[in-house]
Design a protein around this motif. Structure first.
Motif, PDB file in Angstrom:
ATOM      1  N   VAL A 104       0.844  -1.203   0.000  1.00 37.47           N
ATOM      2  CA  VAL A 104       0.000   0.000   0.000  1.00 37.47           C
ATOM      3  C   VAL A 104       0.879   1.253   0.000  1.00 37.47           C
ATOM      4  N   TYR A 105       1.914   1.248   0.835  1.00 36.99           N
ATOM      5  CA  TYR A 105       2.805   2.410   0.894  1.00 36.99           C
ATOM      6  C   TYR A 105       3.517   2.621  -0.451  1.00 36.99           C
ATOM      7  N   ILE A 106       4.025   1.547  -1.034  1.00 41.96           N
ATOM      8  CA  ILE A 106       4.731   1.655  -2.317  1.00 41.96           C
ATOM      9  C   ILE A 106       3.768   2.165  -3.402  1.00 41.96           C
ATOM     10  N   GLY A 107       2.576   1.601  -3.444  1.00 34.59           N
ATOM     11  CA  GLY A 107       1.590   2.044  -4.424  1.00 34.59           C
ATOM     12  C   GLY A 107       1.201   3.500  -4.226  1.00 34.59           C
ATOM     13  N   SER A 108       1.070   3.919  -2.968  1.00 31.54           N
ATOM     14  CA  SER A 108       0.697   5.304  -2.679  1.00 31.54           C
ATOM     15  C   SER A 108       1.797   6.275  -3.105  1.00 31.54           C
ATOM     16  N   ILE A 109       3.024   5.917  -2.814  1.00 30.47           N
ATOM     17  CA  ILE A 109       4.156   6.784  -3.203  1.00 30.47           C
ATOM     18  C   ILE A 109       4.248   6.847  -4.728  1.00 30.47           C
ATOM     19  N   SER A 118       3.937  16.839  -5.050  1.00 29.94           N
ATOM     20  CA  SER A 118       5.197  16.896  -4.309  1.00 29.94           C
ATOM     21  C   SER A 118       4.925  16.833  -2.817  1.00 29.94           C
ATOM     22  N   ILE A 119       5.237  15.686  -2.214  1.00 36.75           N
ATOM     23  CA  ILE A 119       5.026  15.532  -0.775  1.00 36.75           C
ATOM     24  C   ILE A 119       6.214  14.806  -0.139  1.00 36.75           C
ATOM     25  N   ASP A 120       6.313  14.984   1.162  1.00 34.07           N
ATOM     26  CA  ASP A 120       7.169  14.129   1.977  1.00 34.07           C
ATOM     27  C   ASP A 120       6.299  12.912   2.311  1.00 34.07           C
ATOM     28  N   CYS A 121       6.815  11.717   2.225  1.00 32.85           N
ATOM     29  CA  CYS A 121       5.963  10.535   2.396  1.00 32.85           C
ATOM     30  C   CYS A 121       5.368  10.435   3.797  1.00 32.85           C
ATOM     31  N   GLY A 122       5.988  11.037   4.783  1.00 31.19           N
ATOM     32  CA  GLY A 122       5.479  10.919   6.142  1.00 31.19           C
ATOM     33  C   GLY A 122       5.694   9.528   6.715  1.00 31.19           C
ATOM     34  N   CYS A 123       6.584   8.790   6.119  1.00 32.66           N
ATOM     35  CA  CYS A 123       6.804   7.397   6.530  1.00 32.66           C
ATOM     36  C   CYS A 123       7.318   7.288   7.962  1.00 32.66           C
ATOM     37  N   PHE A 124       8.118   8.225   8.390  1.00 29.78           N
ATOM     38  CA  PHE A 124       8.674   8.186   9.744  1.00 29.78           C
ATOM     39  C   PHE A 124       8.381   9.509  10.445  1.00 29.78           C
ATOM     40  N   ALA A 136      11.662  12.388  -2.656  1.00 32.39           N
ATOM     41  CA  ALA A 136      12.632  11.284  -2.764  1.00 32.39           C
ATOM     42  C   ALA A 136      11.870   9.992  -3.057  1.00 32.39           C
ATOM     43  N   TYR A 137      11.016  10.043  -4.045  1.00 29.24           N
ATOM     44  CA  TYR A 137      10.128   8.906  -4.299  1.00 29.24           C
ATOM     45  C   TYR A 137      10.884   7.628  -4.649  1.00 29.24           C
ATOM     46  N   LEU A 138      11.866   7.730  -5.515  1.00 29.64           N
ATOM     47  CA  LEU A 138      12.585   6.515  -5.922  1.00 29.64           C
ATOM     48  C   LEU A 138      13.266   5.859  -4.713  1.00 29.64           C
ATOM     49  N   GLN A 139      13.947   6.669  -3.892  1.00 33.39           N
ATOM     50  CA  GLN A 139      14.616   6.120  -2.715  1.00 33.39           C
ATOM     51  C   GLN A 139      13.608   5.500  -1.749  1.00 33.39           C
ATOM     52  N   GLU A 140      12.470   6.168  -1.584  1.00 31.00           N
ATOM     53  CA  GLU A 140      11.441   5.644  -0.670  1.00 31.00           C
ATOM     54  C   GLU A 140      10.865   4.326  -1.181  1.00 31.00           C
ATOM     55  N   ILE A 141      10.635   4.246  -2.472  1.00 28.75           N
ATOM     56  CA  ILE A 141      10.104   2.998  -3.046  1.00 28.75           C
ATOM     57  C   ILE A 141      11.145   1.889  -2.931  1.00 28.75           C
TER      58      ILE A 141
END
Length: 171
Positions: A104-109, A118-124, A136-141
């Motif tokens: 879900v996170y990967i699909g959302s990013i 343009s967003i910060d993923c808010g992952c942490f 930093a979408y590629l790095q996050e994915i």
């Protein structure tokens, strides 16, 4: 002759034991690593649930009525997964849920990236709108794909050391 066969059989058993220990060690590292990731993500968000909801809102995927329930609930889910993985209880199920959440996170990013948002993923923790140069979408994915590999390993091989599954003979 019989002694040679017994020696070869004993050698094969030693190799199986060593490879089994390596597999179990990798599983243990995967389980604990994933537990740390979920604990870090959940604890970073739980102290500021409104910021977590804002991060969910930034993806523009959910209707407003679902933004707060997801934003407020995700940290608790992440912490629950962390605790289950940390103690090794229901490892296969926790890993499968981790994998689904990561998908879900990967699909959302990928979705926000494809839509030019343009967003910060808010992952942490944190999250929300940022300038395009700060994404930093590629790095996050890629990071989440790495975590997904850990989850996949645990779904396939849930047996690990120092786990309640092992103590309770559930694995």
């Amino acid at each position: 002759m019989a002694t040679d066969q017994m020696a070869r059989a004993g050698g094969k058993q030693d190799v199986r034991k060593r490879s089994g220990a390596v597999v179990t060690g990798i599983g243990t590292a995967a389980r604990l690593g994933l537990a740390v990731v979920w604990a870090w993500a959940g604890l970073a968000k739980i102290s500021d649930p409104e910021a977590a909801a804002q991060a969910v809102r930034a993806y523009r995927l959910l209707p407003e009525a679902l933004v707060k329930p997801f934003g407020y609930g995700l940290p608790f889910l992440e912490i629950a997964l962390a605790v289950l993985l940390l103690v090794g209880l229901g490892t296969r199920v926790a890993a499968a849920l981790s994998g689904l959440l990561l998908l879900v996170y990967i699909g959302s990013i990928a979705s926000v990236w494809a839509r030019g948002i343009s967003i910060d993923c808010g992952c942490f923790g944190g999250g929300g709108a940022v300038s395009a140069s700060h994404t930093a979408y590629l790095q996050e994915i890629l990071r989440d794909l790495g975590f997904l590999l850990l989850a996949g390993w645990l779904v396939r091989r849930p047996r690990t050391w120092v786990s309640l599954d092992g103590t309770l003979a559930l694995d």
